[in-house]
Design a protein around this motif. Structure first.
Motif, PDB file in Angstrom:
ATOM      1  N   ASP A   2      47.909  76.851  58.146  1.00 49.24           N
ATOM      2  CA  ASP A   2      48.859  77.409  59.384  1.00 49.24           C
ATOM      3  C   ASP A   2      49.425  76.554  60.201  1.00 49.24           C
ATOM      4  N   CYS A   3      49.109  75.166  60.329  1.00 51.38           N
ATOM      5  CA  CYS A   3      49.149  74.199  61.248  1.00 51.38           C
ATOM      6  C   CYS A   3      50.849  74.027  61.610  1.00 51.38           C
ATOM      7  N   LEU A   4      51.716  74.436  60.673  1.00 54.50           N
ATOM      8  CA  LEU A   4      53.163  74.032  60.513  1.00 54.50           C
ATOM      9  C   LEU A   4      53.768  75.083  61.555  1.00 54.50           C
ATOM     10  N   PHE A   5      53.240  76.101  61.764  1.00 58.02           N
ATOM     11  CA  PHE A   5      53.794  77.264  62.612  1.00 58.02           C
ATOM     12  C   PHE A   5      52.646  77.671  63.620  1.00 58.02           C
ATOM     13  N   SER A   6      51.831  76.542  63.777  1.00 59.69           N
ATOM     14  CA  SER A   6      50.625  77.176  64.766  1.00 59.69           C
ATOM     15  C   SER A   6      51.161  77.425  66.136  1.00 59.69           C
ATOM     16  N   GLN A   7      52.240  77.153  66.654  1.00 59.65           N
ATOM     17  CA  GLN A   7      52.878  77.562  67.898  1.00 59.65           C
ATOM     18  C   GLN A   7      53.786  78.805  67.760  1.00 59.65           C
ATOM     19  N   GLY A 202      62.135  62.916  55.261  1.00 64.48           N
ATOM     20  CA  GLY A 202      61.198  61.716  55.252  1.00 64.48           C
ATOM     21  C   GLY A 202      62.155  60.392  55.815  1.00 64.48           C
ATOM     22  N   PRO A 203      61.496  59.175  55.988  1.00 63.34           N
ATOM     23  CA  PRO A 203      62.160  57.944  56.249  1.00 63.34           C
ATOM     24  C   PRO A 203      63.596  57.947  55.640  1.00 63.34           C
ATOM     25  N   THR A 204      64.523  57.237  56.179  1.00 62.81           N
ATOM     26  CA  THR A 204      65.477  56.675  55.620  1.00 62.81           C
ATOM     27  C   THR A 204      65.523  54.950  55.377  1.00 62.81           C
ATOM     28  N   ARG A 205      66.028  54.462  54.624  1.00 66.08           N
ATOM     29  CA  ARG A 205      65.906  52.742  54.260  1.00 66.08           C
ATOM     30  C   ARG A 205      67.542  52.617  54.519  1.00 66.08           C
ATOM     31  N   GLY A 220      58.409  63.435  57.649  1.00 68.24           N
ATOM     32  CA  GLY A 220      58.920  64.306  56.657  1.00 68.24           C
ATOM     33  C   GLY A 220      58.458  65.899  57.153  1.00 68.24           C
ATOM     34  N   ARG A 221      57.502  65.932  58.148  1.00 65.98           N
ATOM     35  CA  ARG A 221      57.045  67.109  58.548  1.00 65.98           C
ATOM     36  C   ARG A 221      58.037  68.122  58.900  1.00 65.98           C
ATOM     37  N   MET A 222      58.776  67.761  59.592  1.00 66.18           N
ATOM     38  CA  MET A 222      59.868  68.906  60.137  1.00 66.18           C
ATOM     39  C   MET A 222      60.813  69.412  58.839  1.00 66.18           C
ATOM     40  N   GLY A 223      61.415  68.389  58.176  1.00 65.53           N
ATOM     41  CA  GLY A 223      62.091  68.781  56.836  1.00 65.53           C
ATOM     42  C   GLY A 223      61.177  69.692  55.894  1.00 65.53           C
ATOM     43  N   GLY A 224      59.962  69.416  56.052  1.00 67.98           N
ATOM     44  CA  GLY A 224      58.833  70.450  55.026  1.00 67.98           C
ATOM     45  C   GLY A 224      58.881  71.765  55.682  1.00 67.98           C
ATOM     46  N   ALA A 225      59.050  71.866  57.023  1.00 65.77           N
ATOM     47  CA  ALA A 225      58.796  72.879  57.738  1.00 65.77           C
ATOM     48  C   ALA A 225      60.032  74.022  57.642  1.00 65.77           C
ATOM     49  N   ALA A 230      62.828  78.376  55.031  1.00 65.57           N
ATOM     50  CA  ALA A 230      63.769  79.031  54.389  1.00 65.57           C
ATOM     51  C   ALA A 230      63.317  80.095  53.156  1.00 65.57           C
ATOM     52  N   TRP A 231      62.058  79.275  52.526  1.00 59.91           N
ATOM     53  CA  TRP A 231      61.442  80.081  51.411  1.00 59.91           C
ATOM     54  C   TRP A 231      61.098  81.495  52.126  1.00 59.91           C
ATOM     55  N   LEU A 232      60.340  81.324  53.155  1.00 60.41           N
ATOM     56  CA  LEU A 232      59.738  82.636  53.872  1.00 60.41           C
ATOM     57  C   LEU A 232      60.718  83.554  54.090  1.00 60.41           C
ATOM     58  N   ARG A 233      62.046  83.141  54.248  1.00 58.61           N
ATOM     59  CA  ARG A 233      63.291  84.024  54.696  1.00 58.61           C
ATOM     60  C   ARG A 233      63.931  84.299  53.404  1.00 58.61           C
ATOM     61  N   GLY A 234      63.440  84.338  52.084  1.00 66.65           N
ATOM     62  CA  GLY A 234      64.004  84.491  51.030  1.00 66.65           C
ATOM     63  C   GLY A 234      64.708  83.675  50.125  1.00 66.65           C
TER      64      GLY A 234
END
Length: 234
Positions: A2-7, A202-205, A220-225, A230-234
């Motif tokens: 649950d760490c991605l949405f812990s706050q 994730g990082p860019t090069r 990349g954690r923000m993008g993962g969140a 988006a998946w949680l909302r359908g």
């Protein structure tokens, strides 16, 4: 998990009912309960007779579940306890869902507390089966699963691997993380249903010359969140 949405306070005050059937995997639902409680989700629990052979109501009460139901019409039990989840909970998760439980739910039985509560529940119903691989493959079980899906139940398919009995195959309870995220999805508004979302992360090069490049330490954690939200909302 649950760490991605812990706050986040998005799920505070939401209500989920958890039905637990007799299976050696039922102890794993304590982790799901703890994660949901950290999100301030109100969780009520029903333990079938089989589940109470593996775990006790006190275990789930101590972890914050309230109330914890057992037998129907037990002394001191609310005579309308079989209706309570349908009146207050926004979603219901049955995990581990045994072959017997799937059969009862497919038939519309109401002979024990959990099956009666499921029959009186008209919100999202999630089922996470767990059983011996041969029991899972049996045509009767598959017919019950197909019927429940046709009626709108959401299946969290069992995992593959070695079962407690030593048999190999599909039948193990899905990972705890999957149960947790599917539970949150059932509690989320589906206002993005039907939309497709692409997230880069994730990082860019950026090439500087033939051997060097500019980059950044993005995890990349923000993008993962964002993708998960988006998946949680359908």
């Amino acid at each position: 998990m649950d760490c991605l949405f812990s706050q986040s306070r998005q799920f505070a005050g939401k209500r989920l009912h958890l039905g637990i059937c007799g299976s050696v995997a039922c102890y794993r639902l304590t982790d799901v309960l703890r994660a949901l409680r950290r999100m301030d989700v109100h969780v009520s629990v029903t333990l079938t007779a089989g589940a109470r052979r593996f775990v006790t109501p006190l275990l789930f009460e101590a972890l914050g579940a309230m109330p914890v139901y057992g037998e129907m019409f037990a002394p001191g039990e609310d005579p309308f306890a079989h209706l309570e989840p349908g009146q207050h909970a926004q979603a219901m998760l049955v995990a581990p869902a045994s072959a017997d439980a799937l059969s009862r739910l497919a038939r519309g039985a109401a002979s024990d507390m959990l099956s009666a509560q499921a029959l009186a529940f008209d919100g999202p119903l999630l089922l996470a089966p767990a059983m011996n691989p041969r029991m899972w493959r049996h045509p009767a079980t598959q017919a019950n699963v197909a019927l429940l899906r046709e009626r709108g139940a959401r299946l969290i398919l069992p995992d593959c691997g070695r079962a407690a009995c030593g048999d190999e195959g599909q039948g193990r309870l899905a990972p705890v993380e999957q149960l947790f995220w599917h539970a949150l999805r059932a509690l989320s508004p589906q206002d993005m249903a039907g939309r497709r979302v692409l997230v880069t992360l994730g990082p860019t090069r950026e090439p500087w010359d033939g051997v060097r490049y500019w980059s950044n330490p993005s995890s990349g954690r923000m993008g993962g969140a964002l993708a998960l939200a988006a998946w949680l909302r359908g």
